[in-house]
Enzyme design. Structure first.
Site, mmCIF file in Angstrom:
data_model
loop_
_atom_site.group_PDB
_atom_site.id
_atom_site.type_symbol
_atom_site.label_atom_id
_atom_site.label_comp_id
_atom_site.label_asym_id
_atom_site.label_seq_id
_atom_site.Cartn_x
_atom_site.Cartn_y
_atom_site.Cartn_z
ATOM 1 N NE ARG A 3 -2.202 0.639 3.856
ATOM 2 C CZ ARG A 3 -1.538 1.315 4.800
ATOM 3 N NH1 ARG A 3 -1.200 2.563 4.594
ATOM 4 N NH2 ARG A 3 -1.215 0.724 5.930
ATOM 5 C CG HIS A 15 -5.689 2.291 6.903
ATOM 6 N ND1 HIS A 15 -5.763 0.992 6.470
ATOM 7 C CD2 HIS A 15 -6.866 2.548 7.540
ATOM 8 C CE1 HIS A 15 -6.926 0.473 6.825
ATOM 9 N NE2 HIS A 15 -7.609 1.392 7.471
ATOM 10 C CE1 TYR A 30 1.692 2.144 8.415
ATOM 11 C CE2 TYR A 30 0.604 3.759 9.829
ATOM 12 C CZ TYR A 30 0.655 3.042 8.647
ATOM 13 O OH TYR A 30 -0.313 3.211 7.689
#
Length: 356
Positions: free
Chosen positions: A251, A255, A264
């Site tokens: 990805r 998100h 992260y």
């Protein structure tokens, strides 16, 4: 399934690597996949821009995963079913649903925006893995009726940590349901990396435990995806039961627009995966095969831009939202509490209008 190397037919630069298990799809088929990739990339860009403009409430981008999206829709036949997640807008559009209808849910409406029965596409599922038992139910029902319907159920790596995932696989395997479980392993369940989700060598290995064929495939290789998913759909249609396919992908975007991915993961990691772009990879191969020229490139780009323009125009319109719709479909017979809440909202809105 013991091979830890994903099935790959094209390298990151478009060079043919080959795989003894799967043949290379014909150039004309891959040209259509490329056309879908161009549309999908542009749709992701446009939808993300609409979020920033306040025209969409949220958009989970599938940038970097476009090959998974396009091929998942392309390998299905007209009577087959697609069960998507919230990130699978591109797959739904490639299945034939109008982009504006697909984006209705992400705009904040109470409904999914399209007719699932007409399109054979289930509503997008926001809760992780809840669509998988439903997908198995549709597949099992089709088998009981003697139909050759196949269901392709999409999910992410995070969904494999949910109980619904395991229940769906177990039922499908025991009853040989004609369903293909397609896990897009994009490495993060929001901010949780794969290493904190599973200790299995691959997510595809989970299929082995349930007694079904399982394949790990390069999720940025549209050619390999076409071969692997096509075989799985064919096996399900001819009574071979379910298959678990794991796509190794990434990805690229956060998100959703509410996520700060920098907390992260590193920019270096994102850049590394950006070099494996599925569109660039397939373009290089098709150019080398003389199946793609400037004229086709321009035509595909113009088509994608026209779709983006229609989406901009439709979602750029302000329109009244019937407030009673908030309460109309909660219960078949409205409860006294719902009736009271609806009356309260109408009174507050009326008071606001009077204050003007």
């Amino acid at each position: 399934m013991t091979d830890l190397a994903p099935v790959r037919l094209l390298d990151a630069d478009g060079t043919v690597t080959g795989d003894g298990r799967y043949p290379m799809p014909p150039p004309d088929v891959l040209l259509e996949r490329y056309r879908g990739l161009v549309r999908g990339k542009r749709l992701n860009e446009q939808a993300s821009a609409l979020v920033r403009q306040g025209r969409l409430a949220v958009y989970p981008s599938s940038r970097g995963q476009e090959a998974c999206e396009v091929v998942a829709a392309a390998v299905l036949r007209p009577g087959d079913w697609l069960f998507p997640t919230y990130r699978d807008t591109v797959a739904i559009v490639e299945r034939g649903v109008a982009p504006v209808e697909v984006l209705t849910l992400l705009r904040g409406e109470w409904h999914c925006g399209y007719d699932p029965v007409h399109h054979h596409v289930a509503p997008q599922a926001t809760p992780l893995a809840t669509q998988l038992p439903h997908a198995v139910g549709v597949a099992h029902a089709a088998r009981l009726r003697g139909e050759d319907t196949v269901v392709l159920a999409l999910c992410g790596d995070g969904a494999t940590s949910e109980g619904d995932f395991h229940e769906a696989l177990n039922f499908a395997a025991v009853f040989t349901a004609p369903v293909v479980f397609f896990v897009q392993n994009n490495k993060y369940a929001i901010s949780v990396p794969l290493a904190r989700q599973s200790a299995a060598p691959t997510l595809a290995h989970k299929g082995v435990g349930y007694g079904m064929p399982a394949v790990l495939v390069d999720g940025n290789d549209a050619a390999a995806l076409t071969a692997v998913l096509g075989e799985a759909v064919g096996r399900a249609a001819t009574g071979g039961g379910p298959t678990l396919v794991e796509a190794d992908t990434y990805r690229i975007e956060a998100h959703t627009n509410a996520d700060d991915a920098a907390r992260y993961r590193t920019d270096a990691e994102v850049r590394e995966w950006a070099e494996r772009d599925p569109l660039r990879r397939l373009r290089a191969y098709l150019r080398a095969e003389n199946a793609l020229d400037d004229a086709r490139e321009d035509a595909f780009a113009a088509e994608a831009e026209a779709v983006a323009a229609r989406v901009r125009a439709a979602l750029g319109e302000d329109r009244p939202v019937p407030t009673d719709e908030l309460f109309a479909h909660v219960h078949a017979t409205p409860t006294p509490q719902l009736a009271a809440q609806a009356a309260l909202l109408r009174a507050e809105l009326a008071a606001g209008e009077d204050a003007r």
